[in-house]
Structure formats: C-alpha cells, structure tokens
Design an enzyme around this catalytic site. Structure first.
Site, PDB file in Angstrom:
ATOM      1  CG  LEU A 154      -1.943  -1.151   1.267  1.00  0.00           C
ATOM      2  CD1 LEU A 154      -2.765  -1.093   2.546  1.00  0.00           C
ATOM      3  CD2 LEU A 154      -2.847  -1.115   0.053  1.00  0.00           C
ATOM      4  CB  CYS A 155      -0.158   4.719  -0.781  1.00  0.00           C
ATOM      5  SG  CYS A 155       0.428   6.400  -0.710  1.00  0.00           S
ATOM      6  N   PRO A 156       2.782   4.435   0.882  1.00  0.00           N
ATOM      7  CG  PRO A 156       4.617   5.682   1.734  1.00  0.00           C
ATOM      8  CD  PRO A 156       3.382   4.863   2.154  1.00  0.00           C
TER       9      PRO A 156
END
Length: 76
Positions: free
Chosen positions: A13-15
């Site tokens: 998941l981000c980042p």
C-alpha cells in the site's frame, strides 16, 4: 541495449510501491526501464506524480484483467 527491471509491488500500500520504485530506479542507468506491477488503488495517482516530480518518463500504464496495474517507467 537498455535493460528492463521488473518490480512486483502487488500487495503493498501507499507509499511503498513508489518508495520501492525510487530505490530500484537509483541503481539503473539512464534509459533503462522499470516495469512495476501494483494493485494499490492509490498507485494510479502516486506513480504518475512520482514520475513528474522526479523527472522519469512514464512510458506506459495498463491494467491487466486481474486488476493489477502495470507501469513502465524510463529512468531519466
């Protein structure tokens, strides 16, 4: 001949996808390409933004039937 690296960032998941792409691109020569696979919905915004900010060229973006996005980034 320019080479192409492959980075599988699915499940991250981000980042993390962008951070991993940045790290991998550092070891490549100018003109080399990185193919990154990601399934994080935020990647469709984060990856083009990262390329614009860092000066790399986003050559191609496509989505596979499985829902995984594939980004082809050329190091500049």
């Amino acid at each position: 001949m320019d080479m192409k690296e492959i980075l599988d960032a699915t499940g991250l998941l981000c980042p993390l996808p962008v951070l991993k792409a940045r790290k991998r691109l550092q070891s490549l020569a100018v003109g080399d390409r990185l193919e990154m696979r990601a399934d994080d919905p935020a990647a469709v915004i984060d990856v083009p933004h990262f390329c614009a900010e860092s000066g790399h060229q986003l050559v191609e973006t496509r989505e596979e039937a499985s829902g995984v996005q594939v980004y082809l980034i050329e190091k500049r």
